[in-house]
Design an enzyme around this catalytic site. Sequence first.
Site, PDB file in Angstrom:
ATOM      1  N   LYS A 285     -30.273  45.749  34.898  1.00 18.60           N
ATOM      2  CA  LYS A 285     -31.007  44.688  35.577  1.00 18.60           C
ATOM      3  C   LYS A 285     -32.200  45.296  36.306  1.00 18.60           C
ATOM      4  O   LYS A 285     -32.100  46.351  36.915  1.00 18.60           O
ATOM      5  CB  LYS A 285     -30.101  43.961  36.580  1.00 18.60           C
ATOM      6  CG  LYS A 285     -29.023  43.128  35.936  1.00 18.60           C
ATOM      7  CD  LYS A 285     -28.180  42.382  36.951  1.00 18.60           C
ATOM      8  CE  LYS A 285     -28.934  41.216  37.535  1.00 18.60           C
ATOM      9  NZ  LYS A 285     -28.076  40.350  38.372  1.00 18.60           N
ATOM     10  N   GLU A 371     -14.489  28.973  38.388  1.00 20.94           N
ATOM     11  CA  GLU A 371     -14.230  27.976  39.426  1.00 20.94           C
ATOM     12  C   GLU A 371     -12.878  27.305  39.261  1.00 20.94           C
ATOM     13  O   GLU A 371     -12.221  26.978  40.259  1.00 20.94           O
ATOM     14  CB  GLU A 371     -15.346  26.916  39.406  1.00 20.94           C
ATOM     15  CG  GLU A 371     -16.698  27.420  39.870  1.00 20.94           C
ATOM     16  CD  GLU A 371     -17.500  28.107  38.783  1.00 20.94           C
ATOM     17  OE1 GLU A 371     -18.613  28.606  39.078  1.00 20.94           O
ATOM     18  OE2 GLU A 371     -17.021  28.154  37.620  1.00 20.94           O
ATOM     19  N   ARG A 399     -17.218  21.932  37.829  1.00 21.39           N
ATOM     20  CA  ARG A 399     -16.539  22.598  36.715  1.00 21.39           C
ATOM     21  C   ARG A 399     -15.026  22.651  36.928  1.00 21.39           C
ATOM     22  O   ARG A 399     -14.279  22.963  36.005  1.00 21.39           O
ATOM     23  CB  ARG A 399     -17.093  24.014  36.557  1.00 21.39           C
ATOM     24  CG  ARG A 399     -18.554  24.053  36.157  1.00 21.39           C
ATOM     25  CD  ARG A 399     -19.209  25.389  36.485  1.00 21.39           C
ATOM     26  NE  ARG A 399     -18.660  26.495  35.739  1.00 21.39           N
ATOM     27  CZ  ARG A 399     -19.231  27.040  34.667  1.00 21.39           C
ATOM     28  NH1 ARG A 399     -20.372  26.553  34.220  1.00 21.39           N
ATOM     29  NH2 ARG A 399     -18.689  28.053  34.049  1.00 21.39           N
TER      30      ARG A 399
END
Length: 644
Positions: A285, A371, A399
């Site tokens: 990243k 979640e 979700r």
Amino acid sequence: MNAEPATPLLDTVTTPDDLRQLKADQLQQLAAELRAETISTVGETGGHLGSGLGVVELTVAIHYVFNTPEDRLIWDVGHQAYPHKILTGRRERMRTLRQGGGLSGFTKRSESEYDPFGTAHSSTSISAALGFAMANKIKGVPGRGIAVIGDGAMSAGMAYEAMNNAEAAGNRLIVILNDNDMSIAPPVGGLSSYLARLVSSGKFLGLRELARRFARKLPRQLQVAARKTDEFARGMAMGGTLFEELGFYYVGPLDGHDLDTLVPVLENVRDAAEGPILIHVVTQKGKGYEFAEKAADKYHGVQKFNVVTGEQTKAPAGPPSYTGVFAKALIAEAEHDDTICAITAAMPSGTGLDKFASAFPDRSFDVGIAEQHAVTFAAGLAAQGMRPFCAIYSTFLQRAFDQVVHDVAIQNLPVRFAIDRAGLVGADGATHAGSFDVTYLATLPNMVVMAAADEAELVHMTHTAALHDSGPIAFRYPRGNGTGVALPETPQRLEIGKGRIVRGSDKSAGKVALLSIGTRLGESLKAADELEAKGLTTTVADLRFAKPLDTDLIRRLMLSHEVVVTIEEGSIGGLGAHVLTMASDEGLTDAGLKIRTMRLPDVFQDQDKPEKQYDEAGLNAPQIVDTVLSALRHNSTGVKEARA
């Protein structure tokens, strides 16, 4: 303003068709220019930076090798797709990124044929790519489904559900696992790159198919043993046994920044009869930008910044953020209650639970992008006598709705839901707006739903939730800074289902009653000032609770005022619907009472500054005043106007 970089090669590329005209030895220069352009763009607009920089070479290689858009490329989450947008005809609009009327910060179907699927939540790419692949297979037309999914998104069960169902797609499905954080692979070096090229090559796959044909002539037990031996041998050398068990042919790991490796491996995979195939690439990243490489978390999502110094534009000093206020309040509760614990789903800093984790590492849990698991895990903790706070963004809690219903509400377990990013969220747009949580939570028996009008109320609601052991309770609060009110030294325990009058009276007759919940209270008070200036006595109530309603307070206001207006920063079906139902059930509408409900419009609003979004939604003071005046002009037959 940052100076735009020199990009002579990139200037010749408008679409992937142009890219595919380049020679392979030009791709590295193109990648360098694409990286510079990405940094320059995000420096001017703000947005997601580190994730896009990590996939520059991968983006170039995919569009160079595959026939996009016929081959359908799906970026999981989509915040890493800025380089992709630059290469697919949107470079001239990149400096409108995340602004009103501009480009989305994620992939979006209406924006480009190169965005075949809208993504902004994680772990959906493999399912969608499988759908594209199977549709083309059924139709007998060319085109693959290519999913690029990060290792963080692989923590969600949905990714594995899709992989478990992928075998029928054959070589039309390609999954690229972008390993940039969790380091699930051993270090990438020359040997692993060589092995990746070898096992993806036509010669190897041809020999493998020949061996398979031979094995089919063997007794079944020997066939199984031969297959296991093949998987074990490649698994020993390269890893990927899990993916093989799910039916994928595994290639990797390989250096995601090495175009000399990426391009031939992708070409081998493109031409392979084997499939479905998973390619494991390792990336960094922030690659190529020193500041982002050194602080990947800080440069994941950025404000506008100086490209040379890396210094981000700081917002002017102001009140603390709601997220920070919640974190501090929860820590204060946990200091004298060792049953309090906190759960987040891969958003520790976004929810403030990184601070809680520093104070109470044994009572803080980041479960990854999962979640559903987070909610049921919290339910298990609650069932065993803990006091869990499940801190999740409103848009992500969607979700896990079934788990909220089945695992929490039906069992009446005291899980505390701290719902961050409630309401409209500005630059992230419709995919991240917290529009629906009151609607989907307040329908549930046993559920308590609160909304904080300001940061002081948030402190009280955190305390109230901590002490609420008789069932599930949720409290919502917005993104951004508070209003600047003083924070209480000692939090109050709010009486469940009781609101408060903040202006006027519920005991004397008045013309207008404004029933607010959440942070529209400030606009309601401004509207009251304007109405009073017009000679209309106005009462303003902060209901605090969408469920249970303060029916006594609402009844008194309805009986003593001519017009009652509910105001909320949520969708239809929320507070207004519950108030209308109560009034209907009690016959309060029969006497000609004028009730109006103000809420978010029944559309998905695009990104813009939050204040403009709320103005477009009709939830600022001028629209509140207009709604009241319109109701007063209406005859008193009891017929209700439908708000456009």
